[in-house]
Design a protein around this motif. Sequence first.
Motif, PDB file in Angstrom:
ATOM      1  N   SER A 140      44.228 103.390  51.327  1.00 39.72           N
ATOM      2  CA  SER A 140      44.152 104.520  52.241  1.00 39.72           C
ATOM      3  C   SER A 140      44.932 104.150  53.495  1.00 39.72           C
ATOM      4  O   SER A 140      45.140 102.977  53.792  1.00 39.72           O
ATOM      5  N   LYS A 141      45.343 105.170  54.146  1.00 37.41           N
ATOM      6  CA  LYS A 141      46.369 105.053  55.173  1.00 37.41           C
ATOM      7  C   LYS A 141      46.277 103.823  56.080  1.00 37.41           C
ATOM      8  O   LYS A 141      47.249 103.120  56.261  1.00 37.41           O
ATOM      9  N   TRP A 142      45.113 103.559  56.666  1.00 31.92           N
ATOM     10  CA  TRP A 142      45.051 102.514  57.687  1.00 31.92           C
ATOM     11  C   TRP A 142      44.462 101.206  57.202  1.00 31.92           C
ATOM     12  O   TRP A 142      44.590 100.171  57.868  1.00 31.92           O
ATOM     13  N   SER A 143      43.790 101.229  56.060  1.00 27.03           N
ATOM     14  CA  SER A 143      43.071 100.035  55.638  1.00 27.03           C
ATOM     15  C   SER A 143      43.986  98.826  55.494  1.00 27.03           C
ATOM     16  O   SER A 143      43.654  97.721  55.950  1.00 27.03           O
ATOM     17  N   ALA A 144      45.126  99.034  54.864  1.00 28.13           N
ATOM     18  CA  ALA A 144      46.029  97.913  54.629  1.00 28.13           C
ATOM     19  C   ALA A 144      46.488  97.312  55.954  1.00 28.13           C
ATOM     20  O   ALA A 144      46.663  96.096  56.065  1.00 28.13           O
TER      21      ALA A 144
END
Lengths: 113, 113
Positions: free
Chosen positions: B29-33
């Motif tokens: 998901s967009k910010w997790s990485a």
Amino acid sequence: MATTTDSCDRNDVYAAMCPCRDMLDLLASKWSALVIGALEDGPRRFGQLRLRLEGVSPKVLSQTLKRLEDRELITRTAYAEVPLRVEYELTELGAGAAVPLKHLRDWVESNAA
Amino acid sequence: MATTTDSCDRNDVYAAMCPCRDMLDLLASKWSALVIGALEDGPRRFGQLRLRLEGVSPKVLSQTLKRLEDRELITRTAYAEVPLRVEYELTELGAGAAVPLKHLRDWVESNAA
DNA sequence: TCCGACAGTACCCGATAGGAACCAGCGTGC
DNA sequence: GCACGCTGGTTCCTATCGGGTACTGTCGGA
């Protein structure tokens, strides 16, 4: 550390203006990693992908494929046959992305739940 | 152990009922990485993360951190100091996830746009 | 004539992401 | 006392996304 300029002179996923942020957003979205993985073994048709990715609705699959195609990670080829046959295939770029995504899936399968 | 066997006897990200699907959705998901990557070098505070992840709003960062904490990928520690200090840190599980995510970020930085 | 396969699209809805504003606790300066 | 700033968030509102169901269109076959 991120040298925060207003433009992006080198690729840095932490920089807001960097185009690679878009690529990360695309790869790190719900179905992309699964679609790319499903295409690793060769071209697949829409219906095959739909079966392989359990639970994906045709609409979402279609959207995902379009975005991957826009980013040139996959190609879409429609054959004027009966019944209509459409094949999706990884590009070279997509095949490159498939490698780290496979590592991610493998880690998840080894460590989840 | 994945031997609970109600519906998913082995971990398979392609299976709809598999709990590892949830984990993949979270990591992809967009910010997790980016959050996990930002914590690779050690604990970070909320404000530090906010600066590092250019463009993230406090709300979304807060949500992302909560979900990662719920999944036991990070820990949240609040110190009763002045001013209030809150530190986020990778768990062992989170550090494991950081490895494939780093590969993904590296690939993106090498190949995007 | 109706049915099914294939590859989607149309419609509606709930969840999520995003921005801007606001809040609370505490120390400092006035 | 009161405003101010620092920190770590929350709340409100909107836009976009994801998701489910239904439907389209073409064709071959029963």
